[in-house]
Design a protein around this motif. Sequence first.
Motif, short mmCIF file in Angstrom:
data_model
loop_
_atom_site.label_atom_id
_atom_site.label_comp_id
_atom_site.label_asym_id
_atom_site.label_seq_id
_atom_site.Cartn_x
_atom_site.Cartn_y
_atom_site.Cartn_z
N ASP A 33 1.24 46.91 -54.70
CA ASP A 33 2.27 47.05 -53.65
C ASP A 33 1.79 46.36 -52.38
O ASP A 33 0.60 46.38 -52.06
CB ASP A 33 2.56 48.53 -53.35
N ALA A 53 19.72 61.55 -51.94
CA ALA A 53 20.37 62.52 -52.82
C ALA A 53 19.95 62.25 -54.26
O ALA A 53 20.13 61.14 -54.77
CB ALA A 53 21.88 62.40 -52.68
N ARG A 107 12.09 60.86 -49.14
CA ARG A 107 11.62 59.69 -49.88
C ARG A 107 10.09 59.62 -49.91
O ARG A 107 9.49 59.41 -50.95
CB ARG A 107 12.17 58.42 -49.23
C1 LIG Z 1 20.19 54.18 -46.30
C2 LIG Z 1 19.95 54.32 -47.77
C3 LIG Z 1 20.19 55.54 -48.37
C4 LIG Z 1 19.99 55.69 -49.73
N1 LIG Z 1 20.27 56.89 -50.30
C5 LIG Z 1 20.13 57.04 -51.63
C6 LIG Z 1 20.43 58.28 -52.24
O1 LIG Z 1 20.82 59.24 -51.60
N2 LIG Z 1 20.28 58.40 -53.59
C7 LIG Z 1 19.86 57.36 -54.35
O2 LIG Z 1 19.78 57.53 -55.58
N3 LIG Z 1 19.56 56.17 -53.80
C8 LIG Z 1 19.68 55.98 -52.47
N4 LIG Z 1 19.36 54.79 -51.88
C9 LIG Z 1 18.88 53.69 -52.73
C10 LIG Z 1 17.38 53.80 -52.96
O3 LIG Z 1 16.71 53.79 -51.74
C11 LIG Z 1 16.89 52.66 -53.80
O4 LIG Z 1 17.75 52.47 -54.90
C12 LIG Z 1 15.49 52.93 -54.31
O5 LIG Z 1 14.60 53.09 -53.25
C13 LIG Z 1 15.04 51.79 -55.20
O6 LIG Z 1 13.72 51.96 -55.54
P1 LIG Z 1 12.81 50.74 -55.96
O7 LIG Z 1 11.51 51.35 -56.35
O8 LIG Z 1 13.54 49.86 -56.89
O9 LIG Z 1 12.63 49.92 -54.62
P2 LIG Z 1 11.82 50.37 -53.28
O10 LIG Z 1 11.98 51.82 -53.06
O11 LIG Z 1 12.20 49.43 -52.21
O12 LIG Z 1 10.36 50.07 -53.67
C14 LIG Z 1 9.90 48.74 -53.76
C15 LIG Z 1 8.43 48.74 -53.53
O13 LIG Z 1 7.97 47.41 -53.75
C16 LIG Z 1 7.12 47.02 -52.70
N5 LIG Z 1 7.26 45.57 -52.57
C17 LIG Z 1 8.30 44.88 -52.07
N6 LIG Z 1 8.04 43.56 -52.11
C18 LIG Z 1 6.81 43.43 -52.66
C19 LIG Z 1 5.99 42.31 -52.96
N7 LIG Z 1 6.38 41.07 -52.68
N8 LIG Z 1 4.78 42.52 -53.51
C20 LIG Z 1 4.36 43.79 -53.79
N9 LIG Z 1 5.09 44.88 -53.51
C21 LIG Z 1 6.30 44.71 -52.97
C22 LIG Z 1 7.61 47.77 -51.48
O14 LIG Z 1 6.59 47.93 -50.54
C23 LIG Z 1 8.04 49.11 -52.11
O15 LIG Z 1 7.00 50.03 -52.13
C24 LIG Z 1 19.54 54.60 -50.51
C25 LIG Z 1 19.28 53.38 -49.91
C26 LIG Z 1 19.48 53.23 -48.55
C27 LIG Z 1 19.20 51.92 -47.91
#
Ligand SMILES: Cc1cc2nc3c(=O)[nH]c(=O)nc-3n(C[C@H](O)[C@H](O)[C@H](O)COP(=O)(O)OP(=O)(O)OC[C@H]3O[C@@H](n4cnc5c(N)ncnc54)[C@H](O)[C@@H]3O)c2cc1C
Length: 450
Positions: A33, A53, A107
């Motif tokens: 990460d 949520a 989160r």
């Molecule tokens: C305002 C808001 C409210 C939300 N509310 C909800 C909700 O209520 N319920 C729900 O189900 N979803 C919700 N979501 C959506 C949810 O936040 C995302 O779908 C979820 O966080 C996706 O997880 P992920 O692990 O795919 O990405 P992320 O949580 O973004 O994790 C990605 C990780 O990759 C790392 N990363 C990024 N680029 C690189 C790189 N180049 N090299 C190495 N590491 C990297 C980052 O540091 C991070 O730790 C919400 C989103 C927003 C914006």
Amino acid sequence: MKKNEITILGAGLIGSLMAIYLKRQGLDVTVYDKRPDKRKTPYFEGGRSINMALSHRGWKSLEQVGLKDKVLPLAIPMFGRKIHDEHGGTSFIPYGKKEQAIYSISRGKFNQLLAEEAENLGAKFNFEHKCEEVNFPSQEITFSTPEGPFKLQAPVIVGADGAYSALRLSMQKQVRFNYKQEYLTHGYKELTIPATAAGEFAMDPNALHIWPRGKFMLIALPNPDKSFTCTLFLPFEGTKVCFEKITDERDLKSVFSNYFDDAYQLMPDLVDEFFRNPTSALVNVDCYPWVQGESLLIGDASHAMVPFYGQGMNCGFEDCYILNGLIDKLGTNSWDLVFEKFQKTRKRDTDAICQLAMENFIEMRDSVADPKFLLRKKIEAKLHELYPNDWIPLYTMVTFSDISYSEAYAQGKLQEAIMDRVMADPLITENWNKLDYEEIIFQMETAKAV
Ligand SMILES: Cc1cc2nc3c(=O)[nH]c(=O)nc-3n(C[C@H](O)[C@H](O)[C@H](O)COP(=O)(O)OP(=O)(O)OC[C@H]3O[C@@H](n4cnc5c(N)ncnc54)[C@H](O)[C@@H]3O)c2cc1C
Ligand SMILES: NC(=O)C1=CN([C@@H]2O[C@H](COP(=O)(O)OP(=O)(O)OC[C@H]3O[C@@H](n4cnc5c(N)ncnc54)[C@H](OP(=O)(O)O)[C@@H]3O)[C@@H](O)[C@H]2O)C=CC1
Ligand SMILES: Nc1ccccc1C(=O)C[C@H](N)C(=O)O
């Protein structure tokens, strides 16, 4: 290269849960990460989607990896929407049946729990490793680290690096990669309603609070420390009330006292927070294929959606559940087959939830304030009570079931068309109790058969 060595990009919610699943499959898992390890270098996270949520699809995955009972104490149930009108009045719209709730969870804490669980199972985590590029023929990843660039040969790569994925960016440079991103005209800013002086919640903690104002809205979700995280969704510019026009304390106080006065009275730090916290953009990302060589995109990296259905994380968790099911079925000797099956079966569902998420913005910021919408919900609830298998409200299919998102979408559209006809009766408000519910179900069955 050993095919049992899996490299996950991103230690977010989805990357960490996927690491748990893959360790349970007996694989070697290393996660990278770009952020620092929060346990060693805490950093300010204020103003960035602090709580979320969690609903059925998320719980289903957590249960499968044995974490449901550990997560439950961190989560606060919200049984419905508490709507705040412009005069300070409130009304409550249940999400489903009495006992059905979506759960507010922090989160940061949740992410930490998942990462620690993966570590306990033997996954290795490397922080401050930012993926810069992936070379597909050689499966070579280039990272930047505080010590300088670092290259790694990775036999199998799972990209869970979020909405602005670096793996996806490398895929974009390949031929025949389709990519579309759409920014909303609205942005968001996070604010806080703290606990009262007596240390209590300032509002009902078991609801998701909404101040719907047509073109814009404020929402609030409860936190375990008895505060609420509020999110203000406003157009960036070009309308009477927009971020661009809030330039000083006076503008801000005028907007809040005019449109959200009951919330405003509970926000002592509003001015500080508003001008300190970032205004963030909202984006929908549609791309395909998700596979290049032995690399796969999952979670937001493959299908970032606007947050209005509260499904982004839940959908990403379901990605992990489905991928794990395919590994159970097809084994770990042919990742190309597993990845191919995954993208083929999953894309139509993530397209459906991305679309539903866009549509739910209008429902939240506008429709919920319309008495006809409440009546519609009531009629649908009655239909569901009378015919539980034949009529399932769309919100219930998406949030409290694991009916595929695409099926829910299609069924939802049929039901919507029938409800539009029912609601077109000018006397519906007086007549709704006398509706012929059997006839409505018959219409639905007929529409389905066509
Ligand atoms: C305002 C808001 C409210 C939300 N509310 C909800 C909700 O209520 N319920 C729900 O189900 N979803 C919700 N979501 C959506 C949810 O936040 C995302 O779908 C979820 O966080 C996706 O997880 P992920 O692990 O795919 O990405 P992320 O949580 O973004 O994790 C990605 C990780 O990759 C790392 N990363 C990024 N680029 C690189 C790189 N180049 N090299 C190495 N590491 C990297 C980052 O540091 C991070 O730790 C919400 C989103 C927003 C914006
Ligand atoms: N669908 C949506 O509309 C949105 C979804 N999200 C999702 O919510 C989750 C976590 O949110 P949060 O931690 O608040 O995310 P952030 O807004 O903090 O973004 C995470 C990182 O993405 C990079 N980033 C942000 N904006 C852009 C941009 N416009 N173009 C390129 N890179 C950008 C930044 O990296 P760097 O510091 O290296 O510049 C940032 O640190 C993520 O899953 C994200 O995918 C977040 C915002 C909107
Ligand atoms: N978590 C969110 C973040 C931003 C916007 C909406 C939500 C929701 O969860 C909305 C909820 N599903 C609703 O339909 O009332």
